[in-house]
Design a protein around this motif. Structure first.
Motif, PDB file in Angstrom:
ATOM      1  N   ASP A   1       0.985  -1.252  -0.218  1.00 59.51           N
ATOM      2  CA  ASP A   1       0.063   0.034  -0.150  1.00 59.51           C
ATOM      3  C   ASP A   1       0.875   1.148  -0.081  1.00 59.51           C
ATOM      4  O   ASP A   1       2.048   1.387   0.417  1.00 59.51           O
ATOM      5  N   PHE A   2       0.395   2.287  -0.371  1.00 62.25           N
ATOM      6  CA  PHE A   2       1.204   3.470  -0.596  1.00 62.25           C
ATOM      7  C   PHE A   2      -0.018   4.557  -0.524  1.00 62.25           C
ATOM      8  O   PHE A   2      -1.049   4.697  -0.998  1.00 62.25           O
ATOM      9  N   LEU A   3       0.541   5.567   0.258  1.00 60.29           N
ATOM     10  CA  LEU A   3      -0.216   6.823   0.613  1.00 60.29           C
ATOM     11  C   LEU A   3       0.442   8.253   0.441  1.00 60.29           C
ATOM     12  O   LEU A   3       1.808   8.189   1.034  1.00 60.29           O
ATOM     13  N   TYR A   4       0.058   8.999  -0.306  1.00 58.07           N
ATOM     14  CA  TYR A   4       0.743  10.416  -0.556  1.00 58.07           C
ATOM     15  C   TYR A   4      -0.259  11.437  -0.194  1.00 58.07           C
ATOM     16  O   TYR A   4      -1.454  11.543  -0.353  1.00 58.07           O
ATOM     17  N   LYS A   5      -0.096  12.608   0.505  1.00 55.22           N
ATOM     18  CA  LYS A   5      -0.709  13.505   1.161  1.00 55.22           C
ATOM     19  C   LYS A   5      -0.061  14.911   0.971  1.00 55.22           C
ATOM     20  O   LYS A   5       1.175  15.282   1.382  1.00 55.22           O
ATOM     21  N   TRP A   6      -0.836  15.755   0.453  1.00 55.04           N
ATOM     22  CA  TRP A   6      -0.453  17.300   0.316  1.00 55.04           C
ATOM     23  C   TRP A   6      -1.514  17.984   1.175  1.00 55.04           C
ATOM     24  O   TRP A   6      -2.693  17.962   0.753  1.00 55.04           O
TER      25      TRP A   6
ATOM     26  N   GLY B   1      -8.493  24.118   8.904  1.00 55.63           N
ATOM     27  CA  GLY B   1      -9.117  23.105   9.472  1.00 55.63           C
ATOM     28  C   GLY B   1      -8.790  21.784   8.640  1.00 55.63           C
ATOM     29  O   GLY B   1      -9.500  20.793   8.463  1.00 55.63           O
ATOM     30  N   GLY B   2      -7.695  21.678   8.016  1.00 51.86           N
ATOM     31  CA  GLY B   2      -7.046  20.663   7.124  1.00 51.86           C
ATOM     32  C   GLY B   2      -7.339  20.865   5.472  1.00 51.86           C
ATOM     33  O   GLY B   2      -7.090  19.933   5.017  1.00 51.86           O
ATOM     34  N   PHE B   3      -8.229  21.920   5.292  1.00 51.76           N
ATOM     35  CA  PHE B   3      -8.187  22.154   4.026  1.00 51.76           C
ATOM     36  C   PHE B   3      -7.546  23.474   3.337  1.00 51.76           C
ATOM     37  O   PHE B   3      -7.372  24.314   4.150  1.00 51.76           O
ATOM     38  N   PRO B   4      -7.102  23.594   2.043  1.00 53.09           N
ATOM     39  CA  PRO B   4      -7.373  22.278   0.963  1.00 53.09           C
ATOM     40  C   PRO B   4      -6.322  21.261   1.180  1.00 53.09           C
ATOM     41  O   PRO B   4      -5.299  21.332   1.851  1.00 53.09           O
ATOM     42  N   PHE B   5      -6.774  20.149   0.650  1.00 52.68           N
ATOM     43  CA  PHE B   5      -5.419  18.923   0.526  1.00 52.68           C
ATOM     44  C   PHE B   5      -5.857  18.029  -0.530  1.00 52.68           C
ATOM     45  O   PHE B   5      -6.740  18.089  -1.108  1.00 52.68           O
ATOM     46  N   VAL B   6      -4.934  17.205  -1.062  1.00 54.52           N
ATOM     47  CA  VAL B   6      -4.886  16.088  -2.068  1.00 54.52           C
ATOM     48  C   VAL B   6      -4.371  14.862  -1.455  1.00 54.52           C
ATOM     49  O   VAL B   6      -3.295  14.948  -0.977  1.00 54.52           O
ATOM     50  N   LYS B   7      -5.106  13.885  -1.509  1.00 54.62           N
ATOM     51  CA  LYS B   7      -4.623  12.739  -1.038  1.00 54.62           C
ATOM     52  C   LYS B   7      -4.884  11.326  -1.961  1.00 54.62           C
ATOM     53  O   LYS B   7      -5.715  11.316  -2.698  1.00 54.62           O
ATOM     54  N   TRP B   8      -3.765  10.635  -2.331  1.00 54.59           N
ATOM     55  CA  TRP B   8      -3.759   9.573  -3.115  1.00 54.59           C
ATOM     56  C   TRP B   8      -3.353   8.490  -2.338  1.00 54.59           C
ATOM     57  O   TRP B   8      -2.238   8.281  -1.904  1.00 54.59           O
ATOM     58  N   GLN B   9      -4.179   7.296  -2.557  1.00 54.21           N
ATOM     59  CA  GLN B   9      -4.314   6.164  -1.847  1.00 54.21           C
ATOM     60  C   GLN B   9      -4.215   4.967  -2.730  1.00 54.21           C
ATOM     61  O   GLN B   9      -5.361   4.818  -3.321  1.00 54.21           O
TER      62      GLN B   9
END
Length: 538
Positions: A396-401, A408-416
């Protein structure tokens, strides 16, 4: 601090007395003759000396009271028994002295937020603490969705119901997850492979959950999740999804867990449905690890390696029996699994347990980017033959920007992404000739991207694929290769509610027994949480 307060208490009365004594001298009529002034000044000095002596005795008494209260508090912290009155009236000096300094470590011998606090975890700096990530990003530190807070980062709008206090307490919360579903297929329960997914056209209540967590004592914490779900006939099923205890203060970055729990296989399996980014289970998880996920009664140990980045080794053993051990000692429906009559035997030894190793690593690429990668395995026997075995491998792989100006955690991009391979040894069939013994080599994956484009709003897209080895001897709906495209939009009014609209397009491929078909489905999902539901650890 204590000395400053005590000196202040000693000096202020003396200064006040001096001021009171000096005032008449400055404002009175001209000084009398020398013979009359000398006796007056001697009397004033003697009175002042007596007052200073009295104040000195008072300060000594206050010092002794502070020492006595300190000793009582230290005794209470060590023994767990309070030596103070039920409703003491604390001294201001003692209160100021005993209040913890900002940034001081907690007195409780753990930093686990479910034990020492119900709010967000403290930032981790330097080398990672046992069980901690070298990042404060919520999507990596926990499996919970982004925190939506109107009162600042990490703030909570409410608190859980708490029973008890001190070193042992229990938090209680309730989570309700519901969905309205439409599908072009009448057999939606065969299209959706997860037990908590929508299973019929119309309204679905597949996951209402009571969650308990708390500190057992200074050495253990406990967790339990009791799930209630309504089947298609509106009958209630109850399951103990998780109930386990784990250590809080072992040396050498070690942690032990024992009880009923989700296996640490991959990124999604250890999590609960209310933390998922989509309304249903990915195909590969439901068809390889099972509709209820891979979980069971067992024990687990984890070790955080002493490395500059986060690196953890996890090793668990579970019974692997029943539907929650889907690809292992699963008797199947009516004693049949993959068209084989199952043995449904008791464990003969360690070879019949499921052994689950995992190694995961995480690094911060920059202050706004983090990646996590892991590899997992699950190995054990299955019920289709006397010596049949199953092996499942996963990565498994997770990338988070997340923006440096996030609110409050926004904006974001998450690839899983997760990929799995299964080698399943199927035994002979019911009449020893059909179906024949064969070994299935199956694989599958899912990949999803989430975009939190505005505070409280998340758009997502996911692709699924499973490749089941075709067989001329096994007629089973779960052995049909298929793929799926999903898109959704989720609105989080706060961290205690969400509304999600999702569209699925399924493509089931033709095999030796089954024809191909396409299915379209639409889900409207909503959720509410009563109490502050604790974050689920990864």
């Amino acid at each position: 601090m204590k000395k400053i307060i005590l000196v202040t208490l000693a000096i202020l009365p003396v200064a006040a007395v001096s001021a009171q004594e000096a005032t008449p001298v400055l404002t009175s009529s001209p000084a009398p003759t020398v013979s009359n002034a000398t006796p007056a000044r001697a009397a004033d000095v003697e009175a002042l000396r007596e007052q200073v002596q009295s104040l000195t005795e008072t300060v000594k008494t206050l010092q002794q009271q502070v020492k006595d209260q300190q000793a009582a508090l230290e005794k209470a912290n060590l023994t767990g028994e309070s030596g103070l009155p039920q409703n003491p009236e604390p001294s201001p000096i003692a209160a100021a002295e005993n209040s913890p300094a900002p940034g001081a470590p907690p007195r409780f011998p753990t930093e686990d937020t479910s034990v020492v606090s119900s709010t967000t975890a403290p930032p981790v700096s330097g080398s990672p603490a046992p069980g901690g990530f070298p990042t404060t990003d919520t999507s990596v530190v926990t499996s919970a969705p982004e925190t939506i807070s109107s009162t600042g980062a990490g703030a909570s709008l409410t608190q859980p119901i708490t029973i008890g206090g001190g070193r042992n307490y229990m938090n209680i919360s309730f989570d309700g997850l519901f969905a309205l579903a439409y599908s072009s297929a009448r057999d939606l329960n065969h299209i959706e492979v997860g037990d908590h997914d929508p299973q019929q056209r119309g309204f679905n209540a597949r996951n209402t959950e009571l969650a308990f967590d708390g500190a057992v004592d200074p050495y253990f914490e406990g967790f339990a999740n009791i799930v209630f779900k309504l089947d298609n006939d509106n009958e209630t099923d109850v399951e103990v999804e998780e109930a386990f205890m784990q250590t809080t203060s072992l040396p050498y970055n070690l942690q032990l867990k024992a009880g009923q729990f989700f296996a640490a296989f991959g990124r999604l399996n250890p999590t609960h449905p209310h933390t998922w980014d989509f309304a249903d289970t990915p195909l590969v998880n439901g068809l390889f690890l099972g509709p209820d996920g891979l979980r069971g009664v067992g024990a687990q140990t984890s070790w955080t390696l002493p490395l500059p980045w986060y690196s953890q080794l996890i090793f668990a053993s579970q019974n692997g029996r029943g539907s929650t051990g889907f690809s292992f000692r699963n008797p199947g429906d009516d004693g049949m699994f993959f068209d084989r009559i199952t043995t449904d035997r008791e464990a003969r030894g360690l070879q019949d347990f499921v052994w689950i190793p995992r190694w995961e690593n995480s690094i911060d690429l920059s202050p706004t980017q983090v990646v996590l990668a892991g590899v997992s395995g699950a190995f054990g026997s299955n019920e289709t033959g006397a010596n049949s075995r199953t092996q499942i491998y996963g990565a498994d792989f997770l990338y988070k920007w997340k923006s440096s100006h996030a609110e409050g955690g926004f904006p974001f991009v998450k690839w899983q992404t997760e990929i799995m391979y299964r080698r399943f040894q199927a035994g002979r069939g019911a009449d020893e000739s059909f179906p024949v013994a064969e070994t299935f080599h199956d694989w599958g994956l899912y990949s999803q991207v989430l975009w939190g484009f505005k505070k409280g709003w998340v758009a997502g897209i996911r692709g699924d694929y499973v490749d089941m080895q075709d067989s001329k001897f096994t007629d089973d709906l779960d052995r049909q290769s298929r793929w799926r495209l999903s898109a959704n939009l989720t609105w989080y009014p706060t961290e205690f509610s969400k509304i999600r609209l999702q569209y699925n397009q399924d493509f089931l491929e033709e095999n030796f027994f089954l024809s191909g078909r396409q299915v379209e489905s639409v889900f409207l999902q909503w959720e509410f949480i009563l109490g502050s539901h604790g974050a689920h650890k990864f």
